[in-house]
Design a protein around this motif. Sequence first.
Motif, PDB file in Angstrom:
ATOM      1  N   ALA A  92       0.832  -1.210   0.000  1.00  0.00           N
ATOM      2  CA  ALA A  92       0.000   0.000   0.000  1.00  0.00           C
ATOM      3  C   ALA A  92       0.863   1.256   0.000  1.00  0.00           C
ATOM      4  O   ALA A  92       0.599   2.206  -0.752  1.00  0.00           O
ATOM      5  N   ARG A  93       1.893   1.252   0.812  1.00  0.00           N
ATOM      6  CA  ARG A  93       2.749   2.437   0.886  1.00  0.00           C
ATOM      7  C   ARG A  93       3.558   2.620  -0.393  1.00  0.00           C
ATOM      8  O   ARG A  93       3.824   3.752  -0.809  1.00  0.00           O
ATOM      9  N   GLN A  94       3.952   1.524  -1.030  1.00  0.00           N
ATOM     10  CA  GLN A  94       4.629   1.660  -2.316  1.00  0.00           C
ATOM     11  C   GLN A  94       3.719   2.381  -3.313  1.00  0.00           C
ATOM     12  O   GLN A  94       4.180   3.177  -4.129  1.00  0.00           O
ATOM     13  N   MET A  95       2.418   2.112  -3.237  1.00  0.00           N
ATOM     14  CA  MET A  95       1.460   2.725  -4.142  1.00  0.00           C
ATOM     15  C   MET A  95       0.919   4.049  -3.592  1.00  0.00           C
ATOM     16  O   MET A  95      -0.036   4.603  -4.117  1.00  0.00           O
ATOM     17  N   GLU A  96       1.540   4.526  -2.500  1.00  0.00           N
ATOM     18  CA  GLU A  96       1.208   5.813  -1.885  1.00  0.00           C
ATOM     19  C   GLU A  96      -0.231   5.872  -1.378  1.00  0.00           C
ATOM     20  O   GLU A  96      -0.887   6.917  -1.415  1.00  0.00           O
ATOM     21  N   VAL A  97      -0.705   4.739  -0.869  1.00  0.00           N
ATOM     22  CA  VAL A  97      -2.008   4.684  -0.203  1.00  0.00           C
ATOM     23  C   VAL A  97      -1.777   4.846   1.301  1.00  0.00           C
ATOM     24  O   VAL A  97      -1.067   4.039   1.901  1.00  0.00           O
ATOM     25  N   PRO A  98      -2.361   5.868   1.939  1.00  0.00           N
ATOM     26  CA  PRO A  98      -2.236   6.009   3.395  1.00  0.00           C
ATOM     27  C   PRO A  98      -2.873   4.812   4.106  1.00  0.00           C
ATOM     28  O   PRO A  98      -3.893   4.284   3.663  1.00  0.00           O
ATOM     29  N   VAL A  99      -2.267   4.407   5.234  1.00  0.00           N
ATOM     30  CA  VAL A  99      -2.711   3.203   5.935  1.00  0.00           C
ATOM     31  C   VAL A  99      -3.011   3.504   7.398  1.00  0.00           C
ATOM     32  O   VAL A  99      -2.282   4.236   8.065  1.00  0.00           O
ATOM     33  N   PHE A 100      -4.113   2.913   7.878  1.00  0.00           N
ATOM     34  CA  PHE A 100      -4.412   2.860   9.310  1.00  0.00           C
ATOM     35  C   PHE A 100      -4.532   1.391   9.677  1.00  0.00           C
ATOM     36  O   PHE A 100      -5.227   0.628   9.001  1.00  0.00           O
ATOM     37  N   ALA A 101      -3.847   0.963  10.738  1.00  0.00           N
ATOM     38  CA  ALA A 101      -3.900  -0.441  11.142  1.00  0.00           C
ATOM     39  C   ALA A 101      -4.145  -0.549  12.640  1.00  0.00           C
ATOM     40  O   ALA A 101      -3.644   0.262  13.431  1.00  0.00           O
ATOM     41  N   ILE A 102      -4.910  -1.567  13.014  1.00  0.00           N
ATOM     42  CA  ILE A 102      -5.281  -1.750  14.414  1.00  0.00           C
ATOM     43  C   ILE A 102      -5.246  -3.237  14.760  1.00  0.00           C
ATOM     44  O   ILE A 102      -5.691  -4.084  13.983  1.00  0.00           O
ATOM     45  N   SER A 103      -4.688  -3.542  15.919  1.00  0.00           N
ATOM     46  CA  SER A 103      -4.576  -4.919  16.400  1.00  0.00           C
ATOM     47  C   SER A 103      -5.454  -5.125  17.625  1.00  0.00           C
ATOM     48  O   SER A 103      -5.581  -4.235  18.470  1.00  0.00           O
ATOM     49  N   VAL A 104      -6.024  -6.320  17.729  1.00  0.00           N
ATOM     50  CA  VAL A 104      -6.736  -6.735  18.935  1.00  0.00           C
ATOM     51  C   VAL A 104      -5.846  -7.718  19.684  1.00  0.00           C
ATOM     52  O   VAL A 104      -5.361  -8.692  19.098  1.00  0.00           O
ATOM     53  N   MET A 105      -5.623  -7.465  20.962  1.00  0.00           N
ATOM     54  CA  MET A 105      -4.790  -8.351  21.765  1.00  0.00           C
ATOM     55  C   MET A 105      -5.600  -9.598  22.140  1.00  0.00           C
ATOM     56  O   MET A 105      -6.572  -9.514  22.894  1.00  0.00           O
TER      57      MET A 105
END
Length: 270
Positions: free
Chosen positions: A218-231
């Motif tokens: 995604a970043r190579q294609m210049e798409v901003p990313v939001f990521a979230i993990s559940v513990m």
Amino acid sequence: MLEKIQEAVDFIKSKTNLEPDYGVILGTGLGGLVDEILVSDEIDYKDIPHFPLSTVEFHSGKLIFGLLAGKPVVTMKGRFHYYEGYSMKEVTFPIRVMKLLGIKKLFVSNAAGTLNPDYELSDLMILNDHINLLPENPLVGKNIDELGDRFPDMSEPYDRTLIKKALSVAKENSIAAHEGVYVAVSGPNLETPAEYKYLRIIGADAVGMSTVPEVLVARQMEVPVFAISVMTDYGVPGKIEKIQIEKIIAAAMKAEPGMTKIIMELIASD
């Protein structure tokens, strides 16, 4: 590769008229977000040219098109992993497809083991960085210039504005959420106590088997990313116990309403 991506895109466009602005990837036990989508179209992965198929029993295999918080989205209900035997290019193929479908931002969720002693089960961690310990990189090989730079910058892998908004939403809604570093390993085995200790020493707050390959592409294609993990399990000395998939799913489902709230608010306010 470019021809295969375009074939998949052309097929998908023949099945839906919705043009998504946002891509969403739902991780283990986190498929409930789909219930909040006003669905217009569903496409099975098996029907899409060149698409991999999920071999993990608790991962569905559909692309869901519709409106989330009034905005057009395409959602992957079920993702792919290196441990399933796929190459990283196959794992990340759907991200390339979503980019060509028109997404402007990517939202990624996953289940992870906590390495940080301050985190509890079902807490959320908003990723602000990652450590890549996977044995293969999806960007290795001949570069396709149409898809991005040969050497993409990773000084800001996760969008800082979205991180700030997400932490604010969590605070306003009393959602247990932290900001931290995710480390990606290949799996499918869980880590030994010594490995958990090592991962914590090198700077990680949570460990999982996904997300980083999708983020790199995604970043190579210049798409901003939001990521979230559940513990969903503990990798903290004194709290490590034998893994039970049922408990992991239960922990993810307990946290799902909070994760859904955060992602919906971010998309609604964008």
